[in-house]
Design a protein around this motif. Structure first.
Motif, short mmCIF file in Angstrom:
data_model
loop_
_atom_site.label_atom_id
_atom_site.label_comp_id
_atom_site.label_asym_id
_atom_site.label_seq_id
_atom_site.Cartn_x
_atom_site.Cartn_y
_atom_site.Cartn_z
N GLU A 10 37.73 -11.21 103.58
CA GLU A 10 36.38 -11.33 102.47
C GLU A 10 36.62 -9.95 101.69
OE1 GLU A 10 34.62 -13.98 101.70
OE2 GLU A 10 34.93 -15.02 103.48
N LEU A 12 34.52 -9.54 98.99
CA LEU A 12 33.28 -9.55 98.26
C LEU A 12 32.51 -9.41 99.61
CD1 LEU A 12 30.79 -9.25 96.22
CD2 LEU A 12 30.67 -12.06 96.45
N LEU A 13 31.70 -8.29 100.05
CA LEU A 13 31.19 -8.06 101.31
C LEU A 13 29.66 -8.53 101.28
CD1 LEU A 13 32.74 -4.41 102.04
CD2 LEU A 13 33.70 -6.78 102.55
N SER A 25 28.96 -15.50 92.35
CA SER A 25 29.52 -14.89 93.56
C SER A 25 30.46 -15.85 94.40
CB SER A 25 28.03 -14.76 94.42
OG SER A 25 27.33 -13.55 94.02
N ILE A 26 30.26 -17.19 94.51
CA ILE A 26 31.04 -17.90 94.92
C ILE A 26 32.45 -17.59 94.20
CG2 ILE A 26 31.65 -20.50 95.50
CD1 ILE A 26 28.54 -21.20 95.13
N ARG A 29 34.28 -14.63 95.66
CA ARG A 29 35.13 -14.90 97.07
C ARG A 29 36.20 -15.70 96.77
NH1 ARG A 29 32.07 -18.08 100.73
NH2 ARG A 29 33.64 -17.51 102.15
N LEU A 30 36.37 -16.58 95.97
CA LEU A 30 37.32 -17.62 95.82
C LEU A 30 38.48 -16.57 95.05
CD1 LEU A 30 35.81 -20.76 94.59
CD2 LEU A 30 36.93 -20.47 96.68
N LYS A 33 40.29 -14.67 97.56
CA LYS A 33 41.06 -15.75 98.49
C LYS A 33 42.26 -16.00 97.72
CE LYS A 33 37.00 -17.03 101.35
NZ LYS A 33 37.52 -15.89 102.13
N PRO A 178 33.64 -22.97 90.37
CA PRO A 178 33.95 -22.89 91.62
C PRO A 178 33.42 -23.91 92.66
CG PRO A 178 32.11 -21.59 90.99
CD PRO A 178 32.72 -22.02 89.85
#
Ligand code: TPP
Ligand code: SF4
Ligand code: SF4
Ligand code: SF4
Ligand code: MG
Lengths: 307, 392, 94
Positions: A10, A12-13, A25-26, A29-30, A33, A178
């Motif tokens: 991750e 985005l902590l 925010s989702i 994270r993607l 990734k 997302p």
């Protein structure tokens, strides 16, 4: 590619400052990734400014340059130039801006950077209003939506930003959401390997601004796509192509009625039946255009010739 | 071998950027600056300069691209004038707040409305409070030397701030003068490779300039002020060192001429400083004890130097190619503020001259001096701010 | 996260913020509903993990989800998206 194949890392902590149920925010994270952490992120004034938290801490574990609201693409241009001088081209420069910072105040810098073929990925995360300042309308707010500056509903339609970018003849333009994580990740990975400006416009539902229950963020993104209000496509080297599940929706009968999407959101509470009929008509028109673009593309004529 | 060339200050600025081994240039055309970035484009395309040249779509983007480049580890340069500089305003604050050592040439031009392409200092002085250091040059040689000195200063670990090198439109920008371009290896010795206080680095990820609460913000402002104070000390050192190596020295913050015994000192900026020297020589022939002090650096402002001048001078006359509407010229304001706490401060008279490119000759300056001397003898200034050569 | 007040001398010259879990503190305190996973129902599909906006779900070695209640804001996306309804939202007590 499946969800399970995505990295557990991750960047985005947790413990960041976004509202509960935040769609962007989702997507963040993607983003990591898909691209890993050999990334420099450029962020203008927007919700993502807030999401970082406050000095001396940040929720982002990649180098992040905060920059002026209208200036994402200009800052990225400078960073890309410096990295080239320093022979550090392996690092991916990503501009991550809201819809206001993209389709309104930042469109000039973005257009310039695209015209110059600046080698970076620009992502517009579209929550269809100015979230940071408390939900004022933007050029990406859809017709009929409540915002604090359109209390009775916006009377103009949403700008078609991806097609504006396609008209710059850049090599890669895509839309994503997302709620379809693998589609988004694939597009990012593809974009990473193309030289020049890559533009990805993602619809990111926002419970705070759209006025729906925080648990419905992914569902709303899905409905936006299933109703045909948001189409997943890419324009690669000028060629337009619908991606699943949107590719099956050219057939009107396969699209869910837009009402399913609209009625879940408080921002559309003031829509009349007439409004809904009008929006449905526009959606159908859009799809007629997508149908034509798709058939054109298969016969090898391109939307905009590449340069 | 050092090279002697005869060229305009704008072209010389291009030579200076090349000599400073600038790695990223982002710029946008505007009269009278344009020939700087044209010169650099010529260098870049003919392979005479190893530089990334970003042909941005606006000055706002030019400054932000310089910020991005400097943050990502490259020496950055841009140039602009008047409306271009005004458009950059927001980004100027961001550059200094980010403590990035960017150097920008400002070819001074009056602000509209109405359109004017001729020189005054209203463009750069309007940016007084942006946290940029400001140099004002009097001739083409000084333009070259100041660009090199500015990078050395900006990249000093005790400074890390951006700087403007200001040169007056047409008066310098398009005027041919002989300039000595030193050997590149000597310049490289004086100005080592790029140094900044921080860098965007994937191996050491940080978020730069996210939200700063009141708990911390003031300290960051204080640090910029301290850096400005440091610059006051370092500018004369750099200037002296440069002088020793290259033979040109400009008095650090302020260039004094015949001030030692002067009753009246004329305070000017830019090329007016050269005309003031001629005026001083003429006035001295007439037995008048006049000196000239050209303020070379406006930010940080040479408060101590002006106080020192005030120790023996009875009167200071400031000549501003600038007006802060509703008040006076900034040079007048800053001069008065500098001497306010002195026990027995000299009189100060403020003159506004040369706005929008109106000619200011040594004769004009002689008249200013004579009017000042009259007031000096009277023991009071009859008019706080006098506009020179104004139509009835 | 409360900052241990540092002196000016220890501050960087310009704000350079360090990556930290909890940059906004223990955001789990924002929660009114608490997701509970029923491991007997869970098929380890990892869908809840990928959709959590707060990175509050850890994907364990066997792909089962582990929720970090220090940072879960209780949005309910995981429960809404779980294909087998293995997650339920329970009101927080007190
Ligand atoms: C020049 C300038 N004008 C206005 C603002 C105030 N402002 C900050 S963020 C923002 C809205 C951002 O909206 P958007 O780009 O859609 O991002 P979101 O907040 O929705 O994520 C505004 C108006 C600013 N920072 N700078
Ligand atoms: S306002 Fe919307 S987009 Fe912004 S942080 Fe909150 S949920 Fe996310
Ligand atoms: S409730 Fe929301 S924040 Fe909590 S674990 Fe589920 S998705 Fe993540
Ligand atoms: S979504 Fe449901 S089934 Fe899938 S891993 Fe999470 S809890 Fe288990
Ligand atoms: Mg927005």
């Amino acid at each position: 590619m499946t969800i399970k194949e995505l990295s557990k890392e991750e960047y985005l902590l947790k413990g960041h400052a976004a509202c509960a149920g935040c769609g962007p925010s989702i997507a963040l994270r993607l983003l990591f990734k898909a691209l890993g952490n050999n990334v420099i992120l450029v962020v203008p004034a927007c919700c993502t400014t807030v999401i970082q938290g406050t000095y001396p801490y940040t929720s982002f574990a990649v180098p992040l340059q905060n920059i002026l609201f209208e200036s994402t693409a200009a800052a990225a241009s400078g960073i890309v130039a410096a990295l080239r001088q320093r022979k550090l081209e392996g690092t991916t420069v990503v501009g991550w801006a809201g819809d206001g910072g993209t389709v309104d105040i930042g469109i000039q810098a973005l257009s310039g950077a695209a015209e110059r073929k600046t080698d970076f990925i620009y992502i517009c995360y579209d929550n269809e209003a100015y979230g940071n300042t408390g939900m004022q309308r933007s050029g990406a707010t859809p017709y009929g939506a409540w915002t604090t500056t359109t209390p009775s509903g916006k009377r103009e339609r949403k700008k078609d930003m991806p097609l504006i970018m396609a008209a710059h003849r850049i090599l890669y333009v895509a839309t994503a959401c997302p709620s379809f994580p693998i589609d988004f990740v694939n597009k990012l990975r593809k974009a990473k390997d193309i030289e020049g400006t890559k533009y990805i416009h993602i619809l990111t539902p926002c419970p705070t601004g759209w006025r729906y229950d925080t648990s419905k963020t992914v569902e709303l993104g899905r409905l936006a796509v299933q109703t045909g209000l948001w189409a997943l496509y890419e324009i690669e080297y000028g060629k337009f192509k619908l991606n699943p599940p949107s590719d099956r929706l050219v057939d009107e009968a396969k699209r869910k009625p837009i009402k399913e999407y609209l009625t879940l959101q408080g921002r559309f509470r003031n829509l009349t039946e007439e409004d809904i009929g009008q929006i449905q008509k526009w959606v159908d028109e859009d799809w007629e255009r997508y149908r034509k673009l798709t058939s054109n593309s298969t016969s090898d004529s391109t939307l905009y010739g590449k340069t | 071998m050092a090279q002697m060339i005869i060229d305009t200050a704008n072209h010389i600025t291009g030579y200076a950027a090349r000599a400073a081994r600038v790695k990223v240039v982002a710029a946008y055309p505007i009269t009278p600056q344009t020939t700087i970035v044209e010169k650099i484009a010529e260098f870049a395309e003919s392979g005479k300069m190893d530089v990334e040249y970003i042909r941005v779509e606006s000055e706002h983007s030019a400054m932000v691209a310089c910020i991005g480049a400097a943050a990502a580890g490259a020496r950055a340069f841009t140039a602009t004038s008047a409306h271009g500089l005004a458009l950059m305003h927001e980004a100027l604050h961001w550059a200094s707040g980010s403590r990035l050592p960017i150097v920008m040439a400002v070819v001074n031009r009056a602000m509209g409305a109405p359109w004017s392409i001729w020189s005054d200092f209203s463009d750069s002085l309007s940016q007084r409070d942006t946290g940029w250091m400001q140099f004002y040059c009097a001739d083409n040689q000084e333009v070259f030397d100041t660009v090199i000195q500015a990078y050395r200063l900006c990249e000093d670990g005790q400074v890390f701030l951006p700087a403007m090198v200001c040169l007056e439109g047409f008066i310098l920008s398009h005027t041919y003068m002989p300039v000595k371009i030193p050997d590149q290896d000597k310049i490289d010795g004086f100005l080592p490779s790029y140094k900044s206080g921080w860098i965007l680095d994937v191996n050491r990820p940080v978020s730069h300039a996210n939200l700063v609460s009141p708990e911390w913000y003031m300290e960051f402002r204080y640090m910029i002020q301290s850096a400005m104070e440091n610059a006051k000390r370092i500018i004369p050192e750099i200037d002296r060192e440069y002088g020793k190596i290259f033979g040109f020295e400009y008095g650090g913050l302020i260039e004094k001429y015949k001030c030692e015994d002067a009753d009246l000192i004329l305070l000017t900026m830019g090329t007016m400083g050269s005309d003031a020297k001629i005026a001083v020589d003429q006035l001295r022939k007439e037995g008048l004890k006049v000196g000239s002090a050209r303020v070379r650096v406006f930010r940080p402002f040479p408060v101590e130097q002006i106080r020192k001048l005030s120790e023996q001078a009875q009167m200071l006359a400031t000549i501003d190619r600038h007006i802060s509407f509703g008040m006076e010229g900034f040079l007048a304001t800053e001069t008065k503020a500098s001497i306010f706490s002195l026990k027995d401060p000299p009189l100060v008279a403020g003159f506004i001259a040369g706005l929008g490119g109106r000619d200011v000759t040594s004769k004009t300056i002689e008249e200013i001096a004579k009017k000042s001397i009259k007031w000096m003898r009277l023991g009071r200034v009859e008019k706080e701010t006098e506009w020179i050569d104004l139509r009835e | 996260m409360s900052s241990s007040l540092k002196s000016r001398k220890e501050m960087p010259l310009t704000p350079l913020s360090s990556p930290s879990v909890g940059s906004m503190g223990k955001t789990g305190s924002w929660r009114t509903f608490r997701p509970e996973v029923d491991n007997s129902k869970c098929t380890r599909c990892t869908i809840c993990w990928i959709y959590c906006p707060d990175a509050a779900i850890t994907r364990q070695d066997d792909d089962s989800p582990k929720i970090d209640y220090d940072y879960c804001k209780g949005c309910g996306i995981c429960a809404n998206e779980c294909p087998v309804k293995a997650i339920t939202m329970e009101r927080e007590e007190g």
